[in-house]
Scaffold this motif. Sequence first.
Motif, PDB file in Angstrom:
ATOM      1  N   LEU A 170       0.847  -1.189   0.000  1.00 17.19           N
ATOM      2  CA  LEU A 170       0.000   0.000   0.000  1.00 17.19           C
ATOM      3  C   LEU A 170       0.876   1.229   0.000  1.00 17.19           C
ATOM      4  O   LEU A 170       1.835   1.343   0.762  1.00 17.19           O
ATOM      5  CB  LEU A 170      -0.910  -0.003   1.226  1.00 17.19           C
ATOM      6  CG  LEU A 170      -1.946  -1.131   1.294  1.00 17.19           C
ATOM      7  CD1 LEU A 170      -2.711  -1.045   2.606  1.00 17.19           C
ATOM      8  CD2 LEU A 170      -2.883  -1.054   0.115  1.00 17.19           C
ATOM      9  N   THR A 171       0.555   2.169  -0.873  1.00 21.14           N
ATOM     10  CA  THR A 171       1.308   3.405  -0.928  1.00 21.14           C
ATOM     11  C   THR A 171       0.341   4.589  -0.891  1.00 21.14           C
ATOM     12  O   THR A 171      -0.855   4.442  -1.175  1.00 21.14           O
ATOM     13  CB  THR A 171       2.146   3.495  -2.214  1.00 21.14           C
ATOM     14  OG1 THR A 171       1.255   3.464  -3.346  1.00 21.14           O
ATOM     15  CG2 THR A 171       3.138   2.351  -2.306  1.00 21.14           C
ATOM     16  N   ASN A 172       0.857   5.734  -0.598  1.00 21.35           N
ATOM     17  CA  ASN A 172       0.061   6.934  -0.580  1.00 21.35           C
ATOM     18  C   ASN A 172       0.130   7.548  -1.977  1.00 21.35           C
ATOM     19  O   ASN A 172       1.202   7.951  -2.434  1.00 21.35           O
ATOM     20  CB  ASN A 172       0.608   7.926   0.452  1.00 21.35           C
ATOM     21  CG  ASN A 172      -0.250   9.162   0.579  1.00 21.35           C
ATOM     22  OD1 ASN A 172      -1.042   9.470  -0.308  1.00 21.35           O
ATOM     23  ND2 ASN A 172      -0.072   9.881   1.670  1.00 21.35           N
ATOM     24  N   PRO A 173      -1.003   7.621  -2.700  1.00 24.13           N
ATOM     25  CA  PRO A 173      -0.954   8.130  -4.082  1.00 24.13           C
ATOM     26  C   PRO A 173      -0.637   9.625  -4.132  1.00 24.13           C
ATOM     27  O   PRO A 173      -0.390  10.161  -5.211  1.00 24.13           O
ATOM     28  CB  PRO A 173      -2.359   7.837  -4.605  1.00 24.13           C
ATOM     29  CG  PRO A 173      -3.226   7.794  -3.409  1.00 24.13           C
ATOM     30  CD  PRO A 173      -2.353   7.256  -2.301  1.00 24.13           C
ATOM     31  N   TYR A 174      -0.628  10.313  -3.000  1.00 22.96           N
ATOM     32  CA  TYR A 174      -0.384  11.755  -3.001  1.00 22.96           C
ATOM     33  C   TYR A 174       1.052  12.100  -2.626  1.00 22.96           C
ATOM     34  O   TYR A 174       1.397  13.248  -2.495  1.00 22.96           O
ATOM     35  CB  TYR A 174      -1.361  12.450  -2.040  1.00 22.96           C
ATOM     36  CG  TYR A 174      -2.789  12.156  -2.419  1.00 22.96           C
ATOM     37  CD1 TYR A 174      -3.358  12.737  -3.552  1.00 22.96           C
ATOM     38  CD2 TYR A 174      -3.569  11.288  -1.671  1.00 22.96           C
ATOM     39  CE1 TYR A 174      -4.654  12.441  -3.930  1.00 22.96           C
ATOM     40  CE2 TYR A 174      -4.858  11.006  -2.026  1.00 22.96           C
ATOM     41  CZ  TYR A 174      -5.411  11.582  -3.162  1.00 22.96           C
ATOM     42  OH  TYR A 174      -6.690  11.301  -3.520  1.00 22.96           O
ATOM     43  N   ASP A 175       1.911  11.084  -2.454  1.00 26.50           N
ATOM     44  CA  ASP A 175       3.317  11.343  -2.154  1.00 26.50           C
ATOM     45  C   ASP A 175       4.099  11.642  -3.385  1.00 26.50           C
ATOM     46  O   ASP A 175       3.968  11.183  -4.424  1.00 26.50           O
ATOM     47  CB  ASP A 175       3.954  10.154  -1.427  1.00 26.50           C
ATOM     48  CG  ASP A 175       3.630  10.150   0.041  1.00 26.50           C
ATOM     49  OD1 ASP A 175       3.121  11.159   0.547  1.00 26.50           O
ATOM     50  OD2 ASP A 175       3.912   9.112   0.670  1.00 26.50           O
TER      51      ASP A 175
END
Length: 116
Positions: free
Chosen positions: A111-116
Amino acid sequence: MPVIFYTDSPTTQTFTVDIRGFTVVIEATAEQFTWHTGDATGQITTTDPGAPYPDHTIEHSYRSGTYTAHLTVTWGATFTVDGSAEADVPGTTTTDGPPVTFDVLQARTVLTNPYD
């Protein structure tokens, strides 16, 4: 990871030969399929040639790694001479398919933060 096994080779073969003026017709039929999995479980024996996805009927689960699998087909046969009644050929014979080496890989989700 599940891997699907199947063969699309013919399951019957017909051979016509002339023996001293007699026409002999031999019909060979695949009776058994032995899937050598290439891992510690050894083999899977069926009377089914399997089928590709999504209609698959034979699968085997593997851990990640490299494996070499192959198929042995056991054949039975009948014969006729000049159109006579069909008779069984005594015994069976086997054919081995070529070995197939493949890698089983396991993908892991992250899971990653799409806003990074």
